[in-house]
Enzyme design. Sequence first.
Site, PDB file in Angstrom:
ATOM      1  N   SER A   1       0.824  -1.216   0.000  1.00 53.23           N
ATOM      2  CA  SER A   1       0.000   0.000   0.000  1.00 53.23           C
ATOM      3  C   SER A   1       0.855   1.261   0.000  1.00 53.23           C
ATOM      4  O   SER A   1       0.321   2.371   0.069  1.00 53.23           O
ATOM      5  CB  SER A   1      -0.941  -0.001   1.212  1.00 53.23           C
ATOM      6  OG  SER A   1      -0.197  -0.167   2.406  1.00 53.23           O
TER       7      SER A   1
ATOM      8  N   LYS B   1      -8.160   3.525   2.347  1.00 51.32           N
ATOM      9  CA  LYS B   1      -7.372   4.752   2.165  1.00 51.32           C
ATOM     10  C   LYS B   1      -7.628   5.481   0.865  1.00 51.32           C
ATOM     11  O   LYS B   1      -7.886   6.689   0.865  1.00 51.32           O
ATOM     12  CB  LYS B   1      -5.887   4.440   2.316  1.00 51.32           C
ATOM     13  CG  LYS B   1      -5.494   4.319   3.757  1.00 51.32           C
ATOM     14  CD  LYS B   1      -4.190   3.624   3.930  1.00 51.32           C
ATOM     15  CE  LYS B   1      -4.221   2.727   5.130  1.00 51.32           C
ATOM     16  NZ  LYS B   1      -5.196   1.623   5.073  1.00 51.32           N
TER      17      LYS B   1
ATOM     18  N   SER C   1     -14.942  26.273 -26.896  1.00 48.38           N
ATOM     19  CA  SER C   1     -15.113  25.041 -27.665  1.00 48.38           C
ATOM     20  C   SER C   1     -14.031  24.988 -28.738  1.00 48.38           C
ATOM     21  O   SER C   1     -13.647  26.021 -29.291  1.00 48.38           O
ATOM     22  CB  SER C   1     -16.495  25.050 -28.309  1.00 48.38           C
ATOM     23  OG  SER C   1     -16.501  24.258 -29.472  1.00 48.38           O
TER      24      SER C   1
ATOM     25  N   HIS D   1     -40.642  23.164  -9.242  1.00 48.17           N
ATOM     26  CA  HIS D   1     -40.733  22.386 -10.493  1.00 48.17           C
ATOM     27  C   HIS D   1     -40.028  23.112 -11.647  1.00 48.17           C
ATOM     28  O   HIS D   1     -40.405  22.944 -12.808  1.00 48.17           O
ATOM     29  CB  HIS D   1     -42.189  22.114 -10.889  1.00 48.17           C
ATOM     30  CG  HIS D   1     -43.034  21.639  -9.755  1.00 48.17           C
ATOM     31  ND1 HIS D   1     -43.193  20.302  -9.450  1.00 48.17           N
ATOM     32  CD2 HIS D   1     -43.744  22.325  -8.821  1.00 48.17           C
ATOM     33  CE1 HIS D   1     -43.977  20.188  -8.385  1.00 48.17           C
ATOM     34  NE2 HIS D   1     -44.315  21.404  -7.978  1.00 48.17           N
TER      35      HIS D   1
ATOM     36  N   TYR E   1      -9.311  -6.834  12.704  1.00 44.06           N
ATOM     37  CA  TYR E   1      -8.728  -6.313  11.473  1.00 44.06           C
ATOM     38  C   TYR E   1      -8.763  -7.354  10.359  1.00 44.06           C
ATOM     39  O   TYR E   1      -8.561  -8.545  10.581  1.00 44.06           O
ATOM     40  CB  TYR E   1      -7.267  -5.876  11.708  1.00 44.06           C
ATOM     41  CG  TYR E   1      -6.613  -5.361  10.441  1.00 44.06           C
ATOM     42  CD1 TYR E   1      -6.769  -4.036  10.051  1.00 44.06           C
ATOM     43  CD2 TYR E   1      -5.876  -6.212   9.615  1.00 44.06           C
ATOM     44  CE1 TYR E   1      -6.202  -3.562   8.867  1.00 44.06           C
ATOM     45  CE2 TYR E   1      -5.307  -5.746   8.431  1.00 44.06           C
ATOM     46  CZ  TYR E   1      -5.476  -4.425   8.059  1.00 44.06           C
ATOM     47  OH  TYR E   1      -4.927  -3.966   6.893  1.00 44.06           O
TER      48      TYR E   1
ATOM     49  N   GLU F   1     -19.758  22.332 -14.325  1.00 41.86           N
ATOM     50  CA  GLU F   1     -20.123  20.978 -14.771  1.00 41.86           C
ATOM     51  C   GLU F   1     -19.213  19.920 -14.155  1.00 41.86           C
ATOM     52  O   GLU F   1     -19.654  18.840 -13.771  1.00 41.86           O
ATOM     53  CB  GLU F   1     -20.033  20.900 -16.300  1.00 41.86           C
ATOM     54  CG  GLU F   1     -21.120  21.691 -17.008  1.00 41.86           C
ATOM     55  CD  GLU F   1     -20.836  21.808 -18.496  1.00 41.86           C
ATOM     56  OE1 GLU F   1     -21.602  21.251 -19.281  1.00 41.86           O
ATOM     57  OE2 GLU F   1     -19.828  22.439 -18.877  1.00 41.86           O
TER      58      GLU F   1
HETATM   59  N1  ARG Z   1      -1.235  -1.438   5.275  1.00 41.57           N
HETATM   60  C1  ARG Z   1      -2.154  -1.941   6.212  1.00 41.57           C
HETATM   61  C2  ARG Z   1      -3.500  -1.203   6.073  1.00 41.57           C
HETATM   62  O1  ARG Z   1      -3.517  -0.211   5.502  1.00 41.57           O
HETATM   63  C3  ARG Z   1      -1.659  -1.740   7.597  1.00 41.57           C
HETATM   64  C4  ARG Z   1      -2.172  -2.726   8.593  1.00 41.57           C
HETATM   65  C5  ARG Z   1      -1.699  -4.052   8.196  1.00 41.57           C
HETATM   66  N2  ARG Z   1      -1.947  -5.045   9.164  1.00 41.57           N
HETATM   67  C6  ARG Z   1      -1.799  -6.320   8.899  1.00 41.57           C
HETATM   68  N3  ARG Z   1      -2.017  -7.138   9.847  1.00 41.57           N
HETATM   69  N4  ARG Z   1      -1.501  -6.770   7.703  1.00 41.57           N
HETATM   70  O2  ARG Z   1      -4.529  -1.645   6.543  1.00 41.57           O
END
Ligand code: ARG
Length: 464
Positions: free
Chosen positions: A23, A325, A277, A156, A317, A290
């Site tokens: 990431s 993100k 244009s 309207h 998690y 727009e």
């Molecule tokens: N790059 C991961 C994210 O954005 C960070 C957390 C990763 N945790 C893990 N156990 N792989 O979520």
Amino acid sequence: MSKLWGGRFQKETDRLVEDFHSSISFDKRLYKYDIKGSIAHARMLGKTRIISQAESEALVRGLEAVLADIEAGRVEFSVGAEDIHMNVEQLLTAKVGEVGKKLHTARSRNDQVALDIRLYIKDEIEQVGALLRQLQTDLLNLAERHVDTIMPGYTHLQRAQPVTFAHHLLAYCQMFGRDEDRLQDCRRRADEMPLGAGALAGTTFPLDRKFVAEQLGFSSITWNSLDAVSDRDFAVEFTAAASLIMVHLSRFCEEIILWSTAEFSFIELDDAYSTGSSMMPQKKNPDVAELIRGKSGRVFGDLQTLLTMLKGLPLAYNKDMQEDKEALFDAVDTVKKCLLVFGRMLNTMRVKRDNMAAAARGGFTCATDLADYLVRKGVPFREAHAVVGKAVFYCLGKEQTLEQLSLEEYKKFSPLVEEDVYEAINITCCVEARQLPGGPAAEAVLESIEKIRQRLAATKTSQK
Ligand code: ARG
């Protein structure tokens, strides 16, 4: 290169997977928050004697040096180190040696990333809030100059009753005020410090979570470790609030697009905020408006992305959450850009007040006032409505306005009509008579402007 988590593995990660799950290409923008969080964590590890004071100081100095390197553009992030968290740790260890490996004591990337995004969104909420306040100020300044600029109000998209341009602008001020409020509400829930949740089940080390929260400017800590690492409600809330901002901007843009047509001709956008244009030499297009209208779809999409990402996730998690993100960043970037450019476009446009007033005089916008006039003379409203309907039909046949009918003609519709009818249906009088709080009369509008100015001044000081 060997991974920070490589101990239990016999094989290297496939290059395709390395690239796929990394990431860093997008979470690198969190570097400031990641390092700030790590500095607070390192200080706390020293304070609680989990590591020595000297080690804590070495980590803090090292992290500050890494920050300086990144800001000076001296760092090339590595895809192999996967994300911003492991990149920073690797850079730190390269700088300070073995002690760098102590930074991650009693911490997981799961609580770390939760912290980073919370820090990030709190900052961005401040910035979007400032843009919203600036836009409201621009709207108030413009409204002040147009308290007497009469324009047709629509339902309207048919001319309905006269209002003023100021009143129309203040409608948007109300929307952007609510947007600001929603963001503050979201900020309140993002304002909890998650470190200490560890991977999911906390940690056996005696962390001082409140100390970390204080250093990082959080008002409180999270109270459930499982929730702390799996909660992204604040990202959803921000994107939902951003979506509404985009809805408001988009509706306003739609009006600006309509108003700048030859058919309406209520405003003219500045050359600097219009485009031409490539084929038709006469064209002046409202592309900026727009594009803002078009970009609203991206932000709604970001909201959908976040909701869908979360909906089936078991606690706690899951890697799916890395997908939060780009959606969140896109919503932040889009809404900020749109608010900024919209304000500039608004401030530079030319308002054609005569055309607005002329349009308000057409379309029988004073018909309700004529009915109300008859009501005041004792006619029940439903009957008055029918009488005026007939008068309008009569005018349509003669291609005249209600103001142009003679008193004799009026008498045919109702003997109760007198000379004073002309004042009752005069467009300026129609607006001025609507003096109730929240109405379009100049007095009510000036009162609204004052109220909004006070609110803006209050939010400004409360956020200092
Ligand atoms: N790059 C991961 C994210 O954005 C960070 C957390 C990763 N945790 C893990 N156990 N792989 O979520």
